[in-house]
Scaffold this motif. Structure first.
Motif, PDB file in Angstrom:
ATOM      1  N   LEU A 158      -6.466   9.626  -6.330  1.00 44.49           N
ATOM      2  CA  LEU A 158      -5.853   8.292  -6.369  1.00 44.49           C
ATOM      3  C   LEU A 158      -6.464   7.413  -5.277  1.00 44.49           C
ATOM      4  CD1 LEU A 158      -2.042   9.010  -6.966  1.00 44.49           C
ATOM      5  CD2 LEU A 158      -3.547   7.658  -8.427  1.00 44.49           C
ATOM      6  N   ALA A 159      -6.630   8.008  -4.074  1.00 44.47           N
ATOM      7  CA  ALA A 159      -7.159   7.250  -2.944  1.00 44.47           C
ATOM      8  C   ALA A 159      -8.604   6.818  -3.208  1.00 44.47           C
ATOM      9  CB  ALA A 159      -7.072   8.079  -1.671  1.00 44.47           C
ATOM     10  N   ALA A 160      -9.353   7.689  -3.891  1.00 40.50           N
ATOM     11  CA  ALA A 160     -10.749   7.360  -4.181  1.00 40.50           C
ATOM     12  C   ALA A 160     -10.835   6.195  -5.167  1.00 40.50           C
ATOM     13  CB  ALA A 160     -11.459   8.589  -4.740  1.00 40.50           C
ATOM     14  N   GLY A 161      -9.886   6.147  -6.088  1.00 39.44           N
ATOM     15  CA  GLY A 161      -9.930   5.132  -7.135  1.00 39.44           C
ATOM     16  C   GLY A 161      -9.222   3.828  -6.791  1.00 39.44           C
ATOM     17  N   SER A 220       0.844  -1.188   0.000  1.00 38.34           N
ATOM     18  CA  SER A 220       0.000   0.000   0.000  1.00 38.34           C
ATOM     19  C   SER A 220       0.884   1.244   0.000  1.00 38.34           C
ATOM     20  CB  SER A 220      -0.974   0.011   1.174  1.00 38.34           C
ATOM     21  OG  SER A 220      -0.328  -0.359   2.344  1.00 38.34           O
ATOM     22  N   PHE A 221       0.354   2.289  -0.589  1.00 40.33           N
ATOM     23  CA  PHE A 221       1.095   3.554  -0.665  1.00 40.33           C
ATOM     24  C   PHE A 221       0.671   4.451   0.491  1.00 40.33           C
ATOM     25  CE2 PHE A 221       1.202   2.030  -4.987  1.00 40.33           C
ATOM     26  CZ  PHE A 221       2.420   2.453  -5.475  1.00 40.33           C
ATOM     27  N   ILE A 222       1.631   5.142   1.087  1.00 39.82           N
ATOM     28  CA  ILE A 222       1.275   6.207   2.033  1.00 39.82           C
ATOM     29  C   ILE A 222       1.885   7.492   1.486  1.00 39.82           C
ATOM     30  CG2 ILE A 222       1.437   7.063   4.406  1.00 39.82           C
ATOM     31  CD1 ILE A 222       1.744   4.214   5.382  1.00 39.82           C
ATOM     32  N   GLY A 225      -7.825   1.210  -3.641  1.00 42.33           N
ATOM     33  CA  GLY A 225      -7.868   0.856  -2.217  1.00 42.33           C
ATOM     34  C   GLY A 225      -6.512   0.839  -1.546  1.00 42.33           C
ATOM     35  N   ASP A 226      -5.445   0.810  -2.360  1.00 39.06           N
ATOM     36  CA  ASP A 226      -4.111   0.690  -1.760  1.00 39.06           C
ATOM     37  C   ASP A 226      -3.462   2.055  -1.529  1.00 39.06           C
ATOM     38  OD1 ASP A 226      -3.742   1.342  -4.387  1.00 39.06           O
ATOM     39  OD2 ASP A 226      -2.079  -0.050  -4.731  1.00 39.06           O
ATOM     40  N   VAL A 227      -4.230   3.141  -1.671  1.00 36.92           N
ATOM     41  CA  VAL A 227      -3.638   4.468  -1.491  1.00 36.92           C
ATOM     42  C   VAL A 227      -4.101   5.118  -0.189  1.00 36.92           C
ATOM     43  CG1 VAL A 227      -3.443   6.807  -2.434  1.00 36.92           C
ATOM     44  CG2 VAL A 227      -3.371   4.834  -3.966  1.00 36.92           C
ATOM     45  N   LYS A 228      -3.138   5.361   0.681  1.00 40.47           N
ATOM     46  CA  LYS A 228      -3.441   6.080   1.922  1.00 40.47           C
ATOM     47  C   LYS A 228      -2.692   7.408   1.864  1.00 40.47           C
ATOM     48  CE  LYS A 228      -3.128   1.684   4.384  1.00 40.47           C
ATOM     49  NZ  LYS A 228      -2.369   1.011   5.436  1.00 40.47           N
ATOM     50  N   PHE A 229      -3.136   8.350   2.637  1.00 37.93           N
ATOM     51  CA  PHE A 229      -2.417   9.625   2.633  1.00 37.93           C
ATOM     52  C   PHE A 229      -2.478  10.324   3.978  1.00 37.93           C
ATOM     53  CE2 PHE A 229      -5.701  12.827   2.856  1.00 37.93           C
ATOM     54  CZ  PHE A 229      -6.840  12.149   2.468  1.00 37.93           C
ATOM     55  N   VAL A 230      -1.506  11.189   4.177  1.00 36.62           N
ATOM     56  CA  VAL A 230      -1.487  12.075   5.334  1.00 36.62           C
ATOM     57  C   VAL A 230      -1.159  13.441   4.758  1.00 36.62           C
ATOM     58  CG1 VAL A 230      -0.326  12.656   7.494  1.00 36.62           C
ATOM     59  CG2 VAL A 230      -0.556  10.259   6.832  1.00 36.62           C
ATOM     60  N   SER A 231      -1.881  14.460   5.197  1.00 36.81           N
ATOM     61  CA  SER A 231      -1.572  15.773   4.673  1.00 36.81           C
ATOM     62  C   SER A 231      -1.214  16.709   5.822  1.00 36.81           C
ATOM     63  CB  SER A 231      -2.784  16.258   3.873  1.00 36.81           C
ATOM     64  OG  SER A 231      -2.971  17.618   4.050  1.00 36.81           O
ATOM     65  N   ASP A 256       0.554  23.348  -4.831  1.00 45.92           N
ATOM     66  CA  ASP A 256      -0.163  23.039  -6.069  1.00 45.92           C
ATOM     67  C   ASP A 256      -1.286  22.024  -5.768  1.00 45.92           C
ATOM     68  OD1 ASP A 256       1.168  20.724  -5.646  1.00 45.92           O
ATOM     69  OD2 ASP A 256       2.350  20.749  -7.491  1.00 45.92           O
ATOM     70  N   THR A 257      -1.706  21.269  -6.767  1.00 43.91           N
ATOM     71  CA  THR A 257      -2.859  20.378  -6.570  1.00 43.91           C
ATOM     72  C   THR A 257      -2.461  18.969  -6.116  1.00 43.91           C
ATOM     73  OG1 THR A 257      -2.750  19.932  -8.916  1.00 43.91           O
ATOM     74  CG2 THR A 257      -4.362  21.568  -8.210  1.00 43.91           C
ATOM     75  N   THR A 258      -1.268  18.842  -5.537  1.00 41.98           N
ATOM     76  CA  THR A 258      -0.801  17.518  -5.103  1.00 41.98           C
ATOM     77  C   THR A 258      -1.838  16.781  -4.254  1.00 41.98           C
ATOM     78  OG1 THR A 258       1.478  18.265  -5.163  1.00 41.98           O
ATOM     79  CG2 THR A 258       1.037  16.321  -3.842  1.00 41.98           C
ATOM     80  N   LEU A 259      -2.388  17.477  -3.257  1.00 43.97           N
ATOM     81  CA  LEU A 259      -3.326  16.818  -2.342  1.00 43.97           C
ATOM     82  C   LEU A 259      -4.573  16.330  -3.087  1.00 43.97           C
ATOM     83  CD1 LEU A 259      -4.072  15.929   0.493  1.00 43.97           C
ATOM     84  CD2 LEU A 259      -5.015  18.194   0.912  1.00 43.97           C
ATOM     85  N   LYS A 260      -5.021  17.163  -4.016  1.00 41.64           N
ATOM     86  CA  LYS A 260      -6.215  16.799  -4.793  1.00 41.64           C
ATOM     87  C   LYS A 260      -5.943  15.504  -5.574  1.00 41.64           C
ATOM     88  CE  LYS A 260      -9.111  18.793  -8.373  1.00 41.64           C
ATOM     89  NZ  LYS A 260      -8.415  18.718  -9.656  1.00 41.64           N
ATOM     90  N   ILE A 261      -4.764  15.458  -6.195  1.00 37.87           N
ATOM     91  CA  ILE A 261      -4.429  14.270  -6.985  1.00 37.87           C
ATOM     92  C   ILE A 261      -4.297  13.042  -6.088  1.00 37.87           C
ATOM     93  CG2 ILE A 261      -2.588  13.258  -8.398  1.00 37.87           C
ATOM     94  CD1 ILE A 261      -2.351  16.099  -9.613  1.00 37.87           C
TER      95      ILE A 261
END
Ligand code: UDP
Ligand code: MG
Length: 336
Positions: free
Chosen positions: A69-72, A50-52, A74-80, A60-65
């Motif tokens: 990715l996370a919406a599309g 999984s990606f974190i 299941g292996d994408v997690k994020f912390v902002s 820029d639009t990094t967070l949006k992208i």
């Protein structure tokens, strides 16, 4: 024996690997990064990935992208983060939020080739705690930056107890045990290259050819790198302080000899009018050395000051990771 090996291999099908990717203004290349890396990961059997992504306060639009990715997937997690805290803070947060058996840290700009991942995993299977990438050349980098970097490695290795490897980059896979050890080092002013070495464990080095950044630009300025180098040395060594002591001692001896010679000269040949140039040179020379020494002391005091505030390493604004059920200690040490 062979049959036994096959059976155990088949039994270890569920090792999990988290890929921590610190991102600062990487909007342009993030989708390509995800695609390219996933292509490689899909070929690897017996591990689930999984990606974190850590959005380090991108403008820029990094967070949006990342969210797309996370919406599309299941292996994408994020912390902002609430603002830009720097790559070091990003890596630390990624490690804190990771829960996999192994953790890979890599850059978002594809300068860390995902094609190395299978080789890295192989190293782990050979029994290493960590497999790290090492650049064999510095193609695409300015000469002055290469020279500066080489000097830094030589200086640092001479002054500190840890041995930094020439060309080592922050692209590595680590065991859970090593990750937890790194998290124990919770200093605010982080120098991960040193911390990775300091915690020990067995590291295998994988060489690779440097790749120029294809998309976006480097976030490093020359001044930024200089500060990073000074922090790196002062974080792991008090050698500069000893150097000041040594210098003071050396100058005192010279001064003592000079005084003795002058006194004897005066006694033998009477009072001589001291030269203007000699006095001025001595004053300027000593002035310079004193300023330099105060500067070195200041570096250390600055570090003490910053650490004594005990501020958090980063401030998290948003995440899709549920920390419940993961390492509780890490959760508590995460101050927001
Ligand atoms: N980075 C970050 N925060 C920062 C600066 C950089 O998270 O304040 C990330 C960046 O997005 C990239 C990695 O750290 O994924 C390495 O940065 P960069 O490519 O600028 O450094 P270089 O490759 O030139 O050493
Ligand atoms: Mg880069």
């Amino acid at each position: 024996m062979l049959a036994f090996d096959t059976v155990t291999k088949e039994m270890i099908t569920t090792h999990t690997i988290d890929i921590v990717v610190p991102c600062y203004n990487e909007a342009e290349g993030l989708n390509v990064f995800y695609e390219e890396t996933s292509k490689i990961l899909n070929q690897i059997k017996n591990y689930s990935f999984s990606f974190i992504f850590i959005d380090d306060g991108s403008k820029d639009t990094t967070l949006k992208i990342i969210k797309e990715l996370a919406a599309g997937h299941g292996d994408v997690k994020f912390v902002s983060f609430s603002r830009n805290f720097g790559k070091e803070a990003g890596m630390y947060a990624g490690l804190q939020y990771s829960s996999g058996d192994y953790v890979i840290i890599m850059d978002a700009d594809l300068q860390h080739p995902p094609s190395l991942i299978p080789e890295m995993i192989q190293g782990i299977e050979e029994g290493y705690d960590c497999v790290a990438a090492r650049r064999t050349n510095r193609k695409g980098e300015s000469r002055i930056r290469s020279l500066f970097s080489r000097t830094f490695y030589n200086l640092s290795n001479r002054m500190t107890d840890i041995e930094l490897v020439q060309g080592a980059v922050d692209f590595r896979i680590m065991s859970r045990q090593m990750v937890d050890s790194i998290l124990e080092l919770s200093e605010v002013q982080r120098f991960s290259k040193g911390i990775f070495e300091w915690v020990g464990f067995q590291t295998k080095w994988v060489p690779y050819e440097n790749i120029e950044r294809a998309i976006g630009t480097t976030k490093w300025s020359f001044w930024g790198l200089f500060k990073y180098a000074v922090d790196g040395i002062t974080a792991f060594s008090v050698a500069p302080l000893r150097m000041v002591t040594g210098m003071g001692f050396f100058i005192s001896i010279i001064a003592f000899i000079y005084i003795a010679v002058t006194v004897i000269q005066t006694l033998l040949f009477g009072i001589d009018v001291p030269g203007y140039v000699t006095t001025l040179s001595a004053v300027l020379f000593l002035g310079g050395i004193i300023e330099f020494s105060v500067g070195i002391l200041g570096e250390y005091i600055g570090h003490i000051y910053m650490e004594s505030k005990d501020r958090p390493i980063y401030i998290m604004k948003q995440t899709n990771i549920n920390m419940k059920g993961t390492n509780k200690k890490n959760h508590e040490s995460f101050k927001v």
